[in-house]
Design an enzyme around this catalytic site. Structure first.
Site, short mmCIF file in Angstrom:
data_model
loop_
_atom_site.label_atom_id
_atom_site.label_comp_id
_atom_site.label_asym_id
_atom_site.label_seq_id
_atom_site.Cartn_x
_atom_site.Cartn_y
_atom_site.Cartn_z
N LYS A 239 -11.62 63.52 65.80
CA LYS A 239 -11.91 62.28 66.52
C LYS A 239 -13.41 61.99 66.55
O LYS A 239 -14.24 62.82 66.16
CB LYS A 239 -11.35 62.36 67.95
N ARG A 273 -3.40 69.80 69.65
CA ARG A 273 -2.76 68.87 68.72
C ARG A 273 -3.73 68.63 67.57
O ARG A 273 -4.82 68.10 67.77
CB ARG A 273 -2.42 67.57 69.45
#
Length: 293
Positions: A239, A273
């Site tokens: 991210k 995740r």
């Protein structure tokens, strides 16, 4: 934090997720959730899959590498992503759910959706768990659906929608306090319908959070864990908070992802995740070896 305190955070008690049919996932140690995207526009191009063959090959690779859960998504939730219809989401999703369940009948399969109708049809097709970025707020029928289906549920913190969340990063109070209050309110609403709900909490790094706020959440994960005493999921793989400060791109963000996942696990995350399962599984093993030596 001392090593003894970290170890207590990591290995405090036995926690499990229970699914209809008897499938149980043990969260007494950190586990890896592998990301499977059947979307054409996910922010990390390397995660995009096309067709049943691609999906099954990637699923097999992730399971062999140590994934305890596969998380299948058909709606891109990156900032500013296109809003697709429930019909289109189901068109992308259901064949993949069915194919994975047929090839890997014992797999713990999560579906990443905020829509109750999509969640229900996915569970009917073979999914075990619902991963809801909206925390039941983007579809008011979600909590009732989860309560009826009796499946584990990931409740994430977010403000707005994927299309508006980047404009909603200002918090009038302490960030962790705000996230904690949100979780308590949402848990109260869910457990009014299903008192025994199996819930995992996701603080929503990258969702209505700046990179600096993401770092703050990572640093203060033990506070969330101590106050709420539920398993925490952290999703930060490739991210913006990983690659942007380094002047990189998502494609080059694996080393940074490993570093921040290490902090997440040391902070008490029971699920990470990730796009890169082998690296995450190795990270967890090395942390466990270090703490037990």
């Amino acid at each position: 934090m001392t090593s003894l305190a970290v170890q207590d955070t990591l290995f405090r008690g036995r926690q499990t997720l229970r699914c209809p049919g008897g499938t149980v996932l043990d969260l007494s140690r950190p586990q890896v959730m592998g990301i499977l995207n059947v979307t054409p526009d996910s922010f990390f191009a390397g995660s995009r899959l096309e067709g049943e063959t691609d999906v099954l090959q990637r699923a097999e690779q992730m399971l062999q590498a140590g994934a305890a859960i596969l998380d299948l998504g058909a709606y891109s939730s990156r900032p500013g992503a296109e809003d697709i219809s429930p019909d289109e989401e189901l068109r992308r999703l259901l064949p993949a759910v069915q194919a994975i369940r047929k090839r890997f009948p014992e797999v713990f399969l999560s579906v990443d959706t905020f829509r109750a109708r999509v969640a229900e049809e996915a569970v009917q097709a073979g999914a075990n768990m619902i991963n809801d970025i909206g925390g039941g707020l983007l579809d008011e029928a979600m909590f009732a659906t989860v309560a009826r289906l009796r499946v584990p549920y990931v409740l994430m913190h977010m403000r707005g929608t994927p299309q508006t969340m980047t404009q909603l990063t200002h918090y009038d109070e302490d960030l962790v306090l705000s996230v904690t209050r949100y979780f308590r309110d949402r848990l109260t609403a869910l457990r009014a319908l299903w008192p025994a709900a199996d819930v995992v909490l996701d603080p929503g790094i990258g969702f209505a959070k700046t990179p600096q706020q993401g770092y703050e959440l990572l640093k203060r994960l033990p506070e969330l864990r101590a106050v709420l005493d539920l398993p925490l999921l952290v999703g930060l793989s490739r991210k913006t908070l990983v690659w942007k400060p380094l002047g990189l791109t998502p494609d080059a963000a694996l080393p940074g992802t490993i570093a921040l996942n290490t902090l997440a696990v040391l902070g008490g995350a029971r699920l990470v995740r990730v796009h890169d399962v082998a690296e995450a599984a190795q990270t967890i093993r090395l942390i466990e070896n270090t703490l037990s030596s």
